[in-house]
Write an enzyme that holds these catalytic residues in place. Structure first.
Site, PDB file in Angstrom:
ATOM      1  N   ILE A 195       0.837  -1.196   0.000  1.00 17.44           N
ATOM      2  CA  ILE A 195       0.000   0.000   0.000  1.00 17.44           C
ATOM      3  C   ILE A 195       0.875   1.250   0.000  1.00 17.44           C
ATOM      4  O   ILE A 195       1.977   1.250   0.550  1.00 17.44           O
ATOM      5  CB  ILE A 195      -0.963   0.001   1.219  1.00 17.44           C
ATOM      6  N   CYS A 196       0.373   2.297  -0.629  1.00 15.53           N
ATOM      7  CA  CYS A 196       1.047   3.605  -0.673  1.00 15.53           C
ATOM      8  C   CYS A 196       2.430   3.428  -1.318  1.00 15.53           C
ATOM      9  O   CYS A 196       2.547   2.773  -2.343  1.00 15.53           O
ATOM     10  CB  CYS A 196       1.104   4.198   0.738  1.00 15.53           C
ATOM     11  N   ASP A 197       3.489   3.971  -0.744  1.00 12.26           N
ATOM     12  CA  ASP A 197       4.804   3.856  -1.361  1.00 12.26           C
ATOM     13  C   ASP A 197       5.296   2.407  -1.414  1.00 12.26           C
ATOM     14  O   ASP A 197       6.149   2.081  -2.234  1.00 12.26           O
ATOM     15  CB  ASP A 197       5.827   4.728  -0.623  1.00 12.26           C
ATOM     16  N   SER A 240       3.486  -0.019  -2.414  1.00 10.99           N
ATOM     17  CA  SER A 240       2.988  -0.537  -3.694  1.00 10.99           C
ATOM     18  C   SER A 240       3.917  -0.111  -4.824  1.00 10.99           C
ATOM     19  O   SER A 240       4.217  -0.896  -5.725  1.00 10.99           O
ATOM     20  CB  SER A 240       1.554  -0.067  -3.964  1.00 10.99           C
TER      21      SER A 240
END
Length: 199
Positions: free
Chosen positions: A102-104, A106
């Site tokens: 998730i977020c960075d 990903s």
């Protein structure tokens, strides 16, 4: 036998992203799962919110037998040290286990070629392309949604901790669809407005 779920947390990790997932797994999973944390070392990891967590494992001691590997977002996935996570992620993908970012985190998956052959999302396509460079060839599989699950690979942008959690719960088959959606609707929409699925 209880199944292990590994959560990768780096310094300045987004604690709320982990909290939604782990609490849902614990509440809905009825003792099926052990939640374990992995980091770059066994020293405490300080979250963005100020929680100090002593990881269960470092990269060298992480177990081979686990059900899922979840990479929690945060502020240090772009640091060179984060590349130490690459071997663990590649092993997870090779073994066909559930892999989430998730977020960075990903986008980090994009930097090591994991997103080239699966539908996925991240914070921003242009940022993903710029950061991952030649390692990323999955632009045609990028979907501008909060969370995307393609087989055992789950990605989400930083605005979607609940959507990310929901997709992980479904991938793990933690509970039946009705219970997962009740959990999601309650946390997303609130007690008074959450529509409960029909029995």
């Amino acid at each position: 036998m209880r199944k292990t779920i590994l959560f990768v947390i780096l310094p300045q990790y987004a604690d709320w992203e982990a909290a939604y997932i782990t609490s849902a797994i614990t509440m809905l999973g009825q003792g099926q799962y052990d939640i374990k944390t992995v980091s770059l070392s066994k020293d405490y990891v300080l979250s963005m919110g100020g929680f100090r967590v002593m990881p269960d494992y470092d990269m060298k001691s992480a177990p081979d037998n686990y059900e899922a590997l979840i990479l929690i977002g945060g502020m240090t996935w772009r640091d060179e040290d984060a590349q130490q996570v690459k071997t663990l992620v590649e092993d997870c993908k090779k073994k066909g286990r559930i892999l989430g970012g998730i977020c960075d985190a990903s986008a980090f998956l994009g930097t090591i070629g994991i997103l080239n052959d699966v539908n996925h999302t991240s914070n921003d396509l242009n940022d993903l392309k710029q950061w991952a460079g030649c390692h990323y060839e999955g632009e045609t599989k990028y979907i501008a949604k909060q969370a995307v699950r393609d087989g055992n690979v789950i990605t989400a942008n930083g605005t979607a901790p609940l959507e990310f959690a929901k997709e992980i719960l479904f991938a793990l088959n933690v509970a039946n669809e009705r219970k997962i959606m009740e959990w999601y609707n309650f946390h997303k929409l609130g007690f008074y407005t959450a529509p409960m699925p029909k029995m």
